[in-house]
Design an enzyme around this catalytic site. Structure first.
Site, PDB file in Angstrom:
ATOM      1  CB  CYS A 150     -37.805 -25.151  12.336  1.00 30.83           C
ATOM      2  SG  CYS A 150     -38.868 -25.213  13.779  1.00 30.83           S
ATOM      3  CG  HIS A 239     -42.762 -24.094  10.596  1.00 31.54           C
ATOM      4  ND1 HIS A 239     -43.505 -25.189  10.965  1.00 31.54           N
ATOM      5  CD2 HIS A 239     -41.757 -23.985  11.517  1.00 31.54           C
ATOM      6  CE1 HIS A 239     -42.979 -25.732  12.066  1.00 31.54           C
ATOM      7  NE2 HIS A 239     -41.918 -25.030  12.418  1.00 31.54           N
TER       8      HIS A 239
HETATM    9  P1  NAP Z   1     -37.991 -36.132  19.123  1.00 23.09           P
HETATM   10  O1  NAP Z   1     -38.783 -36.639  17.980  1.00 23.09           O
HETATM   11  O2  NAP Z   1     -38.605 -36.101  20.462  1.00 23.09           O
HETATM   12  O3  NAP Z   1     -36.618 -36.989  19.204  1.00 23.09           O
HETATM   13  C1  NAP Z   1     -35.690 -36.861  20.254  1.00 23.09           C
HETATM   14  C2  NAP Z   1     -34.500 -37.794  20.068  1.00 23.09           C
HETATM   15  O4  NAP Z   1     -33.586 -37.598  21.146  1.00 23.09           O
HETATM   16  C3  NAP Z   1     -34.834 -39.284  20.078  1.00 23.09           C
HETATM   17  O5  NAP Z   1     -33.905 -39.974  19.268  1.00 23.09           O
HETATM   18  C4  NAP Z   1     -34.634 -39.673  21.549  1.00 23.09           C
HETATM   19  O6  NAP Z   1     -34.275 -41.037  21.728  1.00 23.09           O
HETATM   20  C5  NAP Z   1     -33.421 -38.820  21.892  1.00 23.09           C
HETATM   21  N1  NAP Z   1     -33.372 -38.520  23.333  1.00 23.09           N
HETATM   22  C6  NAP Z   1     -34.381 -38.046  24.115  1.00 23.09           C
HETATM   23  N2  NAP Z   1     -33.943 -37.889  25.383  1.00 23.09           N
HETATM   24  C7  NAP Z   1     -32.647 -38.276  25.403  1.00 23.09           C
HETATM   25  C8  NAP Z   1     -31.654 -38.358  26.425  1.00 23.09           C
HETATM   26  N3  NAP Z   1     -31.896 -37.979  27.669  1.00 23.09           N
HETATM   27  N4  NAP Z   1     -30.421 -38.810  26.065  1.00 23.09           N
HETATM   28  C9  NAP Z   1     -30.148 -39.181  24.803  1.00 23.09           C
HETATM   29  N5  NAP Z   1     -31.052 -39.148  23.794  1.00 23.09           N
HETATM   30  C10 NAP Z   1     -32.279 -38.687  24.098  1.00 23.09           C
HETATM   31  O7  NAP Z   1     -37.494 -34.635  18.858  1.00 23.09           O
HETATM   32  P2  NAP Z   1     -37.229 -33.886  17.436  1.00 23.09           P
HETATM   33  O8  NAP Z   1     -38.464 -33.211  16.983  1.00 23.09           O
HETATM   34  O9  NAP Z   1     -36.513 -34.832  16.543  1.00 23.09           O
HETATM   35  O10 NAP Z   1     -36.244 -32.709  17.878  1.00 23.09           O
HETATM   36  C11 NAP Z   1     -34.901 -32.957  18.232  1.00 23.09           C
HETATM   37  C12 NAP Z   1     -34.157 -31.654  18.457  1.00 23.09           C
HETATM   38  O11 NAP Z   1     -34.168 -30.869  17.254  1.00 23.09           O
HETATM   39  C13 NAP Z   1     -34.771 -30.771  19.551  1.00 23.09           C
HETATM   40  O12 NAP Z   1     -33.755 -30.112  20.252  1.00 23.09           O
HETATM   41  C14 NAP Z   1     -35.596 -29.756  18.759  1.00 23.09           C
HETATM   42  O13 NAP Z   1     -35.759 -28.563  19.460  1.00 23.09           O
HETATM   43  C15 NAP Z   1     -34.720 -29.575  17.522  1.00 23.09           C
HETATM   44  N6  NAP Z   1     -35.463 -29.121  16.331  1.00 23.09           N
HETATM   45  C16 NAP Z   1     -36.609 -29.755  15.949  1.00 23.09           C
HETATM   46  C17 NAP Z   1     -37.265 -29.311  14.800  1.00 23.09           C
HETATM   47  C18 NAP Z   1     -38.551 -29.939  14.328  1.00 23.09           C
HETATM   48  O14 NAP Z   1     -39.149 -29.378  13.380  1.00 23.09           O
HETATM   49  N7  NAP Z   1     -38.982 -31.045  14.905  1.00 23.09           N
HETATM   50  C19 NAP Z   1     -36.733 -28.267  14.046  1.00 23.09           C
HETATM   51  C20 NAP Z   1     -35.552 -27.669  14.464  1.00 23.09           C
HETATM   52  C21 NAP Z   1     -34.945 -28.117  15.605  1.00 23.09           C
HETATM   53  P3  NAP Z   1     -35.330 -42.149  22.253  1.00 23.09           P
HETATM   54  O15 NAP Z   1     -36.157 -42.548  21.052  1.00 23.09           O
HETATM   55  O16 NAP Z   1     -34.437 -43.241  22.717  1.00 23.09           O
HETATM   56  O17 NAP Z   1     -36.131 -41.510  23.337  1.00 23.09           O
END
Ligand code: NAP
Length: 353
Positions: A150, A239
């Site tokens: 991001c 950001h």
């Molecule tokens: P998050 O809020 O922690 O959400 C994670 C998601 O993945 C939830 O739906 C969770 O489901 C699921 N999950 C976790 N462990 C799992 C497993 N072992 N098997 C299957 N599903 C699983 O994270 P996020 O901020 O949305 O980020 C998600 C991804 O996008 C990451 O790789 C991050 O690096 C990337 N990203 C994030 C941003 C940002 O600004 N946040 C920007 C760019 C990229 P449950 O609810 O069932 O646990």
């Protein structure tokens, strides 16, 4: 129009919810699967997800049953936003099954055969790399495309017109990054209230590597030096970054603003639903952009949060041919789900999904 069926992997998380916002009532796509960890599986979405975003949980998804990413998933496109360490197996499985996997996670991002895409910047990398990827990984129809980190995304969008017009020798960037970038439970409130944390694990290395991959020609990295310093601040979304750029030749502040304002990609010419017009908004107010005011920059309506707001464009005192400015991009929209959906729109219109 026959809509493409879409799965959201990681649908209950911060980015998953942004995907749902971007995909509900989408003209090309229909959400058919919401997948998350086994802990959420088997429940209705309204029971398994704690909704964090403005506007409330869309009615269309409330009653959908969440499935485990371990179950068989059928969809034309899989938008993946799983934690990077859990994403590889399912992304490979779905691409083998024939799905277009468009992912926000960082796994595979640095593999030579995996395009990392900002549609306005390097969409041609998809065409260059996919044949090799399919051969190497045994995909017949499916493929994997990544979007960058991001923090990289907003920066690279502002660098692209400068690189094309003046060339770039080096970039120094300091970020002030929002809390949502770490996920809902990422940063404890006791760590960030009344505080700034001058470290985000792995972030600087990602940005420094990805800028070169994105601004390269698809096979070779761009030749420039990049150095950055990443900080976590107590802002929910958006950001803010300070960039100091040594251009390949002298350019006035006026010229820099003009090339930024005139910048557009094929996705703008195609008028894709999530393509902001213009993609870069150069502001004249001395104290903008600001996260609270400018994080949803972008028109038309579906593209809110997809534009990058730029301000304080001025000459730099240290670099010869230097320019400096501030930029703001919404980390979970342009920096994650929105960028992936725009990539999907392009691939759909080009008949690649
Ligand atoms: P998050 O809020 O922690 O959400 C994670 C998601 O993945 C939830 O739906 C969770 O489901 C699921 N999950 C976790 N462990 C799992 C497993 N072992 N098997 C299957 N599903 C699983 O994270 P996020 O901020 O949305 O980020 C998600 C991804 O996008 C990451 O790789 C991050 O690096 C990337 N990203 C994030 C941003 C940002 O600004 N946040 C920007 C760019 C990229 P449950 O609810 O069932 O646990």
């Amino acid at each position: 129009m026959n809509k493409k069926s879409v799965a959201v992997l990681g649908a209950t998380g911060m980015v998953g919810q942004r995907f749902i916002q971007a995909l509900v009532n989408h003209p090309y796509f229909e959400i058919s699967v919401l997948a998350a960890s086994p802990k959420s599986a088997g429940k209705k979405y309204s029971e398994s997800a704690k909704w964090y975003l403005e506007g409330g949980m869309p009615e269309e998804v409330k009653g959908m049953k969440v499935v485990s990413t371990e179950a068989r998933i059928e969809a034309d496109i899989a938008f993946s936003c799983l934690p990077s360490e859990s994403a590889s197996e399912i992304e490979l499985r779905l691409a083998k099954q024939g799905a277009a996997v468009i992912s926000t996670s960082s796994n595979f991002r640095y593999d030579d055969d995996v395009p990392v895409i900002i549609p306005e910047v390097n969409i041609e990398h998809v065409g260059l790399l996919l044949e090799g990827q399919r051969k190497r990984r045994g995909f017949e129809k499916g493929f994997i495309v990544k979007k960058p980190n991001c923090t990289t995304t907003g920066l690279v969008m502002t660098l692209k017109p400068l690189q094309d017009k003046f060339g770039i020798e080096s970039v120094i960037m300091t970020s002030m990054q929002a809390l949502s970038g770490a996920g809902y439970e990422g940063v404890p409130s006791m760590a960030i209230v009344d505080n700034v944390i001058p470290y985000i694990g792995g972030e600087e290395e990602k940005v420094e590597k990805e800028v070169l991959k994105l601004l390269g020609n698809g096979r070779k990295d761009a030749k420039m030096k990049v150095s950055c310093s990443c900080n976590r601040v107590g802002v929910t979304d958006g950001h803010l970054e300070s960039a100091f750029v040594k251009l390949g030749r002298k350019a006035s502040v006026g010229e820099v603003k003009r090339v930024m304002r005139e910048f557009e990609g094929e996705v703008q010419k195609m008028k894709l639903p999530s393509a902001p017009i213009p993609p870069l908004i150069v502001m004249e107010e001395l104290d903008r952009p600001q996260p609270r005011m400018d994080r949803y920059a972008g028109e038309p309506e579906r593209a809110g949060g997809m534009a990058v707001a730029i301000g304080r464009v001025r000459e730099d005192n240290v670099f010869e041919n230097g320019i400096r400015y501030s930029l703001l991009s919404h980390n979970t929209v342009r920096g994650a789900a929105g960028n992936a959906v725009l990539t999907g729109e392009y691939l759909f219109k080009k008949g690649m999904v």
